[in-house]
Design an enzyme around this catalytic site. Structure first.
Site, PDB file in Angstrom:
ATOM      1  N   THR A  66       0.871  -1.242  -0.049  1.00 10.50           N
ATOM      2  CA  THR A  66       0.019  -0.061  -0.028  1.00 10.50           C
ATOM      3  C   THR A  66       0.833   1.180  -0.324  1.00 10.50           C
ATOM      4  N   GLY A  67       0.175   2.321  -0.156  1.00  9.15           N
ATOM      5  CA  GLY A  67       0.821   3.771   0.087  1.00  9.15           C
ATOM      6  C   GLY A  67       2.137   3.946  -0.462  1.00  9.15           C
TER       7      GLY A  67
ATOM      8  N   ASP B 247       3.851 -10.565   9.304  1.00 11.08           N
ATOM      9  CA  ASP B 247       3.775  -9.488  10.544  1.00 11.08           C
ATOM     10  C   ASP B 247       5.189  -9.395  10.944  1.00 11.08           C
TER      11      ASP B 247
ATOM     12  N   TYR C 254       9.570  14.399  12.918  1.00 16.21           N
ATOM     13  CA  TYR C 254       9.447  14.439  14.294  1.00 16.21           C
ATOM     14  C   TYR C 254      10.502  13.166  15.086  1.00 16.21           C
TER      15      TYR C 254
ATOM     16  N   ARG D 158      -5.780   7.706   9.670  1.00 15.99           N
ATOM     17  CA  ARG D 158      -5.479   7.671  11.031  1.00 15.99           C
ATOM     18  C   ARG D 158      -5.077   8.901  11.526  1.00 15.99           C
TER      19      ARG D 158
ATOM     20  N   PRO E  16       4.305  15.594   4.447  1.00 22.89           N
ATOM     21  CA  PRO E  16       3.175  14.839   4.270  1.00 22.89           C
ATOM     22  C   PRO E  16       3.130  14.401   2.760  1.00 22.89           C
TER      23      PRO E  16
HETATM   24  C1  HXC Z   1      -5.704   5.342  20.975  1.00 19.73           C
HETATM   25  C2  HXC Z   1      -5.494   3.195  20.068  1.00 19.73           C
HETATM   26  C3  HXC Z   1      -6.054   3.803  18.704  1.00 19.73           C
HETATM   27  C4  HXC Z   1      -6.245   5.331  18.722  1.00 19.73           C
HETATM   28  C5  HXC Z   1      -5.486   1.785  18.570  1.00 19.73           C
HETATM   29  N1  HXC Z   1      -5.300   2.002  19.917  1.00 19.73           N
HETATM   30  N2  HXC Z   1      -5.918   2.617  17.895  1.00 19.73           N
HETATM   31  N3  HXC Z   1      -5.551   3.947  21.046  1.00 19.73           N
HETATM   32  N4  HXC Z   1      -6.165   5.881  20.011  1.00 19.73           N
HETATM   33  N5  HXC Z   1      -6.803   5.724  17.622  1.00 19.73           N
HETATM   34  C6  HXC Z   1      -4.972   1.144  20.804  1.00 19.73           C
HETATM   35  C7  HXC Z   1      -6.125   0.100  21.096  1.00 19.73           C
HETATM   36  O1  HXC Z   1      -7.030   0.546  22.039  1.00 19.73           O
HETATM   37  C8  HXC Z   1      -5.335  -1.135  21.709  1.00 19.73           C
HETATM   38  O2  HXC Z   1      -4.861  -0.960  23.136  1.00 19.73           O
HETATM   39  C9  HXC Z   1      -4.055  -1.012  20.870  1.00 19.73           C
HETATM   40  O3  HXC Z   1      -3.821  -0.060  20.397  1.00 19.73           O
HETATM   41  C10 HXC Z   1      -3.879  -2.121  19.681  1.00 19.73           C
HETATM   42  O4  HXC Z   1      -5.038  -1.622  18.936  1.00 19.73           O
HETATM   43  P1  HXC Z   1      -5.661  -2.608  17.912  1.00 19.73           P
HETATM   44  O5  HXC Z   1      -6.731  -1.814  16.988  1.00 19.73           O
HETATM   45  O6  HXC Z   1      -5.931  -3.860  18.163  1.00 19.73           O
HETATM   46  O7  HXC Z   1      -4.387  -2.724  17.053  1.00 19.73           O
HETATM   47  P2  HXC Z   1      -3.890  -3.474  15.571  1.00 19.73           P
HETATM   48  O8  HXC Z   1      -5.139  -4.143  15.076  1.00 19.73           O
HETATM   49  O9  HXC Z   1      -2.734  -4.157  15.757  1.00 19.73           O
HETATM   50  O10 HXC Z   1      -3.639  -2.039  14.630  1.00 19.73           O
HETATM   51  C11 HXC Z   1      -2.201  -1.448  14.842  1.00 19.73           C
HETATM   52  C12 HXC Z   1      -2.691   0.129  14.686  1.00 19.73           C
HETATM   53  C13 HXC Z   1      -3.295   0.490  13.512  1.00 19.73           C
HETATM   54  C14 HXC Z   1      -1.203   0.571  14.713  1.00 19.73           C
HETATM   55  C15 HXC Z   1      -3.303   0.655  15.761  1.00 19.73           C
HETATM   56  O11 HXC Z   1      -3.418   1.823  13.117  1.00 19.73           O
HETATM   57  C16 HXC Z   1      -2.649  -0.156  12.136  1.00 19.73           C
HETATM   58  O12 HXC Z   1      -2.693  -1.256  11.817  1.00 19.73           O
HETATM   59  N6  HXC Z   1      -1.950   0.570  11.495  1.00 19.73           N
HETATM   60  C17 HXC Z   1      -1.204   0.208  10.177  1.00 19.73           C
HETATM   61  C18 HXC Z   1      -1.171   1.143   9.217  1.00 19.73           C
HETATM   62  C19 HXC Z   1      -0.957   2.621   9.748  1.00 19.73           C
HETATM   63  O13 HXC Z   1      -0.947   3.068  10.796  1.00 19.73           O
HETATM   64  N7  HXC Z   1      -0.459   3.336   8.861  1.00 19.73           N
HETATM   65  C20 HXC Z   1      -0.151   4.759   8.991  1.00 19.73           C
HETATM   66  C21 HXC Z   1       1.319   5.061   8.846  1.00 19.73           C
HETATM   67  S1  HXC Z   1       1.526   6.681   8.646  1.00 19.73           S
HETATM   68  P3  HXC Z   1      -5.329  -1.988  24.275  1.00 19.73           P
HETATM   69  O14 HXC Z   1      -4.817  -1.176  25.451  1.00 19.73           O
HETATM   70  O15 HXC Z   1      -6.604  -2.064  24.036  1.00 19.73           O
HETATM   71  O16 HXC Z   1      -4.314  -3.091  23.893  1.00 19.73           O
HETATM   72  C22 HXC Z   1       2.820   7.470   9.448  1.00 19.73           C
HETATM   73  C23 HXC Z   1       3.092   8.797   9.090  1.00 19.73           C
HETATM   74  C24 HXC Z   1       4.118   9.565   9.954  1.00 19.73           C
HETATM   75  O17 HXC Z   1       3.304   6.870  10.307  1.00 19.73           O
HETATM   76  C25 HXC Z   1       4.075  10.991   9.734  1.00 19.73           C
HETATM   77  C26 HXC Z   1       3.283  11.739   9.214  1.00 19.73           C
HETATM   78  C27 HXC Z   1       3.537  13.236   8.681  1.00 19.73           C
HETATM   79  P1  NAP Z   2       0.150   2.797   4.890  1.00 20.41           P
HETATM   80  O1  NAP Z   2      -0.218   2.573   3.403  1.00 20.41           O
HETATM   81  O2  NAP Z   2      -0.650   2.691   6.001  1.00 20.41           O
HETATM   82  O3  NAP Z   2       1.742   1.985   5.079  1.00 20.41           O
HETATM   83  C1  NAP Z   2       1.981   1.080   6.262  1.00 20.41           C
HETATM   84  C2  NAP Z   2       2.023  -0.355   5.678  1.00 20.41           C
HETATM   85  O4  NAP Z   2       2.500  -0.839   6.675  1.00 20.41           O
HETATM   86  C3  NAP Z   2       0.996  -0.989   5.269  1.00 20.41           C
HETATM   87  O5  NAP Z   2       1.309  -1.640   3.922  1.00 20.41           O
HETATM   88  C4  NAP Z   2       0.741  -2.065   6.437  1.00 20.41           C
HETATM   89  O6  NAP Z   2       0.166  -3.269   5.770  1.00 20.41           O
HETATM   90  C5  NAP Z   2       2.190  -2.206   6.902  1.00 20.41           C
HETATM   91  N1  NAP Z   2       2.204  -2.593   8.115  1.00 20.41           N
HETATM   92  C6  NAP Z   2       1.536  -2.248   9.321  1.00 20.41           C
HETATM   93  N2  NAP Z   2       1.658  -3.009  10.468  1.00 20.41           N
HETATM   94  C7  NAP Z   2       2.661  -4.077   9.733  1.00 20.41           C
HETATM   95  C8  NAP Z   2       3.108  -5.039  10.437  1.00 20.41           C
HETATM   96  N3  NAP Z   2       2.851  -5.423  11.688  1.00 20.41           N
HETATM   97  N4  NAP Z   2       3.855  -6.081   9.774  1.00 20.41           N
HETATM   98  C9  NAP Z   2       4.168  -5.744   8.433  1.00 20.41           C
HETATM   99  N5  NAP Z   2       3.653  -4.766   7.722  1.00 20.41           N
HETATM  100  C10 NAP Z   2       2.774  -3.811   8.612  1.00 20.41           C
HETATM  101  O7  NAP Z   2       1.019   4.339   5.048  1.00 20.41           O
HETATM  102  P2  NAP Z   2       2.025   5.085   4.385  1.00 20.41           P
HETATM  103  O8  NAP Z   2       1.632   6.692   4.318  1.00 20.41           O
HETATM  104  O9  NAP Z   2       2.402   4.552   3.066  1.00 20.41           O
HETATM  105  O10 NAP Z   2       3.303   5.077   5.198  1.00 20.41           O
HETATM  106  C11 NAP Z   2       4.466   4.353   4.949  1.00 20.41           C
HETATM  107  C12 NAP Z   2       5.682   4.769   5.618  1.00 20.41           C
HETATM  108  O11 NAP Z   2       5.885   6.043   5.399  1.00 20.41           O
HETATM  109  C13 NAP Z   2       5.655   4.672   7.093  1.00 20.41           C
HETATM  110  O12 NAP Z   2       6.833   4.334   7.682  1.00 20.41           O
HETATM  111  C14 NAP Z   2       5.305   5.963   7.723  1.00 20.41           C
HETATM  112  O13 NAP Z   2       5.524   6.109   8.765  1.00 20.41           O
HETATM  113  C15 NAP Z   2       6.080   6.866   6.714  1.00 20.41           C
HETATM  114  N6  NAP Z   2       5.478   8.027   6.361  1.00 20.41           N
HETATM  115  C16 NAP Z   2       4.456   8.579   5.951  1.00 20.41           C
HETATM  116  C17 NAP Z   2       4.072   9.899   5.678  1.00 20.41           C
HETATM  117  C18 NAP Z   2       2.808  10.395   4.960  1.00 20.41           C
HETATM  118  O14 NAP Z   2       2.730  11.571   5.071  1.00 20.41           O
HETATM  119  N7  NAP Z   2       2.276   9.485   4.360  1.00 20.41           N
HETATM  120  C19 NAP Z   2       4.927  10.869   6.399  1.00 20.41           C
HETATM  121  C20 NAP Z   2       5.931  10.474   7.097  1.00 20.41           C
HETATM  122  C21 NAP Z   2       6.425   9.209   7.015  1.00 20.41           C
HETATM  123  P3  NAP Z   2      -0.882  -4.285   6.334  1.00 20.41           P
HETATM  124  O15 NAP Z   2      -1.683  -3.446   7.082  1.00 20.41           O
HETATM  125  O16 NAP Z   2      -0.999  -5.290   5.174  1.00 20.41           O
HETATM  126  O17 NAP Z   2      -0.054  -4.811   7.527  1.00 20.41           O
END
Ligand code: HXC
Ligand code: NAP
Length: 283
Positions: free
Chosen positions: A19-20, A66, A147, A199, A190
């Site tokens: 993705t992404g 994972d 950050y 998110r 961004p």
């Molecule tokens: C507070 C939260 C929460 C939220 C989850 N939790 N979401 N707490 N606010 N919005 C807590 C839950 O209550 C739970 O705590 C624990 O986190 C695990 O939640 P799950 O939903 O069971 O986790 P899981 O299914 O493993 O999902 C992991 C995740 C989810 C990180 C929460 O967002 C995810 O799958 N993300 C993957 C992709 C992603 O995030 N992409 C964006 C990257 S962008 P308890 O206490 O109940 O155990 C990025 C950009 C950076 O990094 C910079 C931008 C400028």
């Molecule tokens: P994204 O599409 O949500 O990418 C995150 C990826 O990580 C997904 O493909 C997800 O796939 C995978 N992932 C999450 N948990 C995992 C696990 N436990 N094991 C294996 N894979 C896992 O978001 P994105 O914006 O493209 O982000 C990509 C990278 O860029 C990240 O490191 C993020 O911090 C960084 N970044 C993004 C931005 C932005 O503006 N978009 C800015 C700064 C930095 P599954 O859900 O299938 O596991």
């Protein structure tokens, strides 16, 4: 921008490559001649992306993995070696993130993000690094954020984990240089993706417009701009770049560090509503 054979025959493992930004970078690597391994938790997402990436001409292996689970990471690396015989480049891109006032976090919420970002990056670096050490050659690229060094409110788990990844990048740049392994990082500003926006950008508050206005260049990044930077850094053309973090953010952090600090303006009641909605949708 590049010769079409810049990454010819390189074998590149991209975590979160389905993705992404991970998918966009993998696409560019494929266009430049690389073969690919992509891995993440959702098998269907990975299988679909692998099919699409083959259209670049690359050989592609999609693996459900994972990165928090060392056994799954080892299995992914074994499968990659079985198919390609080696791994030249590792892109640690997989991440988890969400916005939350720190006092509303649970230990489980903190751990969920740190396990993916910091522990997951370590697991992949360890498993692939051991192979690179045997090969006496390799390049590791980690995706962090600005950050990681400025900090930001409301994303404490991610900021803490990305700071750890940056420290890992710089530490290994020195320690593993003797094996001819380079370690670098990119800090994107961004770049719109579904995963991040869902998110990190609460809907209906006009936050997206404010985000764009914070950037001196007044626009978001384009995926190809990031993909080209990554292609250069992992390529042999960047052979003397080691231990560097390259920022690609339109000047954003210099103008006002910590992208999410402005969430101070959101009222507590809104955070509580978002928490309720999340818990209901999880059920
Ligand atoms: C507070 C939260 C929460 C939220 C989850 N939790 N979401 N707490 N606010 N919005 C807590 C839950 O209550 C739970 O705590 C624990 O986190 C695990 O939640 P799950 O939903 O069971 O986790 P899981 O299914 O493993 O999902 C992991 C995740 C989810 C990180 C929460 O967002 C995810 O799958 N993300 C993957 C992709 C992603 O995030 N992409 C964006 C990257 S962008 P308890 O206490 O109940 O155990 C990025 C950009 C950076 O990094 C910079 C931008 C400028
Ligand atoms: P994204 O599409 O949500 O990418 C995150 C990826 O990580 C997904 O493909 C997800 O796939 C995978 N992932 C999450 N948990 C995992 C696990 N436990 N094991 C294996 N894979 C896992 O978001 P994105 O914006 O493209 O982000 C990509 C990278 O860029 C990240 O490191 C993020 O911090 C960084 N970044 C993004 C931005 C932005 O503006 N978009 C800015 C700064 C930095 P599954 O859900 O299938 O596991």
């Amino acid at each position: 921008m590049f010769k079409e054979d810049l990454l010819k025959n390189k074998v590149i493992l991209v975590t979160g490559g389905g993705t992404g930004l991970g998918k966009s970078m993998a696409t560019r690597f494929g266009e430049l001649g690389a073969n690919l391994i992509i891995g993440s938790r959702r098998a269907d997402v990975i299988a679909k992306a692998a099919q699409e990436l083959k259209q670049t001409g690359a050989e592609v292996l999609g693996v459900k993995c994972d990165v928090r689970q060392m056994d799954q990471v080892n299995e992914m690396v074994s499968a990659a070696l079985g198919k390609f015989g080696r791994i030249d480049i590792l892109l640690n891109n997989a991440a988890g993130n969400f916005i939350s006032p720190t006092e509303m976090l649970s230990p489980g919420g903190f751990k969920a993000v740190v396990d993916i970002v910091l522990v997951g990056t370590f697991n992949c670096t360890l498993a692939v690094g051991k192979e690179m050490i045997k090969q006496k050659n390799g390049s590791i690229l980690n995706i962090v954020t600005t950050y990681a060094w400025t900090g930001s409110g409301y994303v404490i788990p991610s900021a803490s984990a990305k700071a750890g990844v940056l420290a890992m990048t710089r530490s290994l740049a020195v320690e593993w240089a003797k094996y001819n392994i380079r370690s670098n990082a990119i800090a994107p500003g961004p770049f719109p993706t579904e995963g991040a926006w869902k998110r990190l950008v609460p809907p209906g508050l006009n936050i997206e417009k404010k985000m764009k206005n914070r950037v001196p260049l007044k626009r978001f990044g384009e995926h190809l701009e990031l993909a080209n930077l990554a292609s250069y850094l992992i390529s042999d053309q960047a052979g003397y770049i080691n231990g560097e973090v390259v920022t690609i953010d339109g000047g954003e952090w210099l103008k006002g560090a910590g992208q999410f600090n402005e969430l101070d303006k959101l009222p507590k009641v809104l955070w509580k509503t978002m928490q309720k909605l999340r818990k209901r949708s999880k059920k």
